[in-house]
Structures are given as C-alpha cells and as structure tokens.
Design an enzyme around this catalytic site. Structure first.
Site: not given
Ligand code: BGC
Length: 382
Positions: A111, A136, A210, A282, A348
């Site tokens: 982000r 993304h 991803h 996350d 990631e």
C-alpha cells in the site's frame, strides 16, 4: 529440492510431463524447454498463454497474464506431488475476481497511503483501489497486464523472461518503466525470481510476487498448522487502513514473534489490536539482515503433515506475511474446492509498505540511469 533430489528427478521423468514431446528440446542435465499452450482469450481477443516448466523435481505453470504462477507442484516426503499454490483453472476468474493469486505485483507491492506521494517537489496521485489507499499498483497493476514471455534453457536452468513496459503516467506513476522479470527453475528445483527495471524519470518501484502457498496442496484447508519462521526482530505496525505508522516495533513478547519456528495458528486468535485490525497477520516484517547484496535466508515455511518445506532467500529488507484473511469461501480453485479464510498464505519479499511517504524507511526511488534489481529464491524440500 533439498532432499532425495535424485529420486524426485527420476520420479518426475517417469511421470512423463508431455512438455518434451510437444515442443521441448531435452537438455543433457534434465532442463527441458518450456512449453506454451493457449490458456484463454481476453474480451478483446488477446491470447493468453500458459507456459509449463519442469526442472529438479519442481513443476511450474505460468500465465502471460500477470506473470501468474497458475500451478506449482512439488512432492511430499513420499514423492506425491501437489499443487501448493492457490489459483484458478480458467482465465475468466483471473480477470474477474482474483485476489492477486500467483501474480507479479507492480509498480508498487503493497500500500501507498491515500495513493499520494511527493518526489523531487512534485506531488503524484496514484490510482486508488483499496478504500483510500493504492494497493499493489492500483486498479490495473502489473497483475492485470499481458507480459511478453521468452523461454530459455541455459546450462542446467530452465526459465522464462517476462517483459512489460509501463508507460509514463500509468496508474499515476511517473516515468516509463521497463520491467524484466526472470523466473528460473534450477536443476535443484529451486524457483528463483530476478526483477529488473529502468525508468526515464524519477519514480518509485517495489516489485514482488503474490503466490498464495498451501504446502498441503491447494484446496486442502487451513494453513494454521503450517510452521513458520521469519528472521526478523521487528515489524511495521499499521493504522486502520493497513498503512505503517512508521514505528519499527519489537516482535518479542507479541504474536508477531516468528523468530523461532511456531505454528501459524498458535497466536492468530490473540486479541492483539494489530491482529484485530488486519483480521489476522497482514504485516511487513523488518528482516534482521537488512538490504543485502546477495539473497539471504529470511523465512522457512513447513507443513508437518506432508513434510513439504519452503525456504525463502532475498536481498530485500522486508517480508509481508499475509495469512489469507480476506479469503471468504467465494472463490473456487482448480481442485474444485473453495478458499476460506486462512486456506493459503503469502510471503511477499519487498521494501516496506508506504515507503514513498516514510523518509526513515529504505528508499524505493529509482532514477534514470539506475537499474532496479532484486532477487528472491524459493527452495523446496521434503
Ligand atoms: C496484502 C493484503 C491484501 C492482499 C490482497 C496482500 O499483499 O497485504 O492486505 O488484502 O494482498 O489479496
């Protein structure tokens, strides 16, 4: 493949991937030329191809759409293969509703707050696609582009070069960005990704991959039993919009401590405010090694039931661990089973989220004359 390499290669050859007969030239060391088949057509008639590669006991299928890893098969400790990456068996679902399954992410992985940043005194507004944020790369990131794909066999390696040129101003980003991503399957069955990019104007870049992993096989249920280790003592807590606050918080004594291997499910239901906000993990882990000239080991994922392991090495300073929090049972994978919350996870490798607005984070600025280069290596074992 780390263990029983010879057995696995022999097994793969016996399984007789049709690749070699369709268009491949057999290579002395086992690397066969990747094989191209039609996967589908976009609404405007553009053909999307699927490339099949195999080497060292690993089988990989890649789409020209988004550079998507559509399938990645590895054996378990008894030599039984499973596709360990979530995805779809048809192009329509990738176009209409993918949560970035298997895709290449650009220009900016993760982000950027409110999709805004300032570079050299100029303000930029990016495409916003996640509430107020740009996620993304925006509404039409690199995951939603058709890439030019060039197969190769080089020594004992097989792979694909993927090319995409993003025009000046695309999704609000400055500069024409020429991107080349190389997927290599080594003779050991490692999957290596080399990212390269150049620009004609100062810009920001943060490329990643991803893949949604489930080492028990896609469609087999939760990843909460998987064990994870991340070589990081700090992480970047976020605000309600999942934008880092700027703090590098210690993981010690929190659910975010994966410095020693633990099952993902052990602390995931802890009512830590950061877990509540993100509906699970996350977050970006600040890798202890920092930015390195060469890829270094940063994470190990293991499924105790099948024995399959994944080790990740990178030269990047960050790792986003996303525990599949937004999977909600509405998407169906190639196995015919749906994906529910926590049925797959992403690891990631990256620079930190929102770096363009965080002067203390490692810089993601790329200038004309420079070449962006990062590498991530996935090593599989059982
Ligand atoms: C992000 C998640 C996001 C997901 C989209 C991950 O990289 O960290 O917040 O929901 O991508 O599938």
């Amino acid at each position: 493949m780390e263990l029983s390499r010879r057995t696995v290669i022999a097994g793969a050859a016996a399984a007789g991937v049709t690749a070699a007969t369709v268009g491949g030239t057999a290579h002395a060391t086992g690397g066969r030329k990747p094989v191209k088949t039609l996967f589908g057509k976009l609404a405007d008639g553009t053909k999307v191809y699927r490339w099949s590669l195999e080497n060292g006991g690993t089988r990989l299928k890649v789409l020209s759409w988004g550079g998507v890893v559509q399938s990645l098969e590895i054996p378990d400790r008894r030599g039984r293969y499973a596709n360990v990456s979530a995805g779809f068996d048809n192009l329509e679902d990738y176009v209409a509703k993918t949560p970035y399954f298997g895709a290449l992410i650009g220009r900016y992985g993760n982000r950027i707050g409110k999709g805004k940043f300032t570079l050299d005194g100029k303000n930029y507004q990016l495409s916003v696609n996640d509430g107020e944020q740009s996620l993304h790369g925006g509404t039409q990131g690199f995951d939603k582009r058709v890439w030019d794909v060039e197969p190769f066999v080089k020594g004992s390696d097989v792979g694909l070069h993927l090319y995409y040129t993003s025009v000046d101003g695309e999704m609000g980003y400055p500069g024409t960005l020429k991107t080349k991503v190389t997927y290599t399957l080594t003779r050991h069955g490692d999957w290596r990704i080399d990212y390269e990019a150049t620009t004609d104007k100062a810009t920001v870049v943060n490329l990643t991959s991803h893949v949604y992993w489930n080492l028990a096989g896609e469609g087999s249920g939760t990843i909460e039993d998987h064990e994870l280790q991340i070589a990081a003592s700090r992480y970047t807590p976020t605000d309600a919009g999942l934008i880092p606050t700027g703090e590098l918080a210690k993981v010690a004594g929190t659910p975010f401590d994966f410095s020693r291997t633990k099952p993902i499910g052990r602390d995931i239901r802890t009512s830590h405010p950061q877990l509540v906000t993100a509906k699970g993990f996350d977050h970006n882990w600040v890798l202890d090694k920092g930015i390195t000239a060469r890829p270094e080991h940063v994470a190990t994922l293991r499924d105790p039931a099948s024995g399959r392991t994944l080790k990740i090495a990178t030269n990047e300073p960050g790792l986003q661990f996303y525990s599949g929090n937004f999977l909600d049972g509405t998407l169906t994978g190639p196995s015919g089973r749906t994906y529910r919350q926590g049925d797959a996870l992403c690891l990631e490798t990256q620079h930190f989220p929102d770096s363009p607005n965080k002067p203390k984070f490692p810089s993601t600025v790329l200038r004309p004359g420079q070449t962006y280069r990062t590498t991530t290596i996935h090593t599989f074992g059982c």
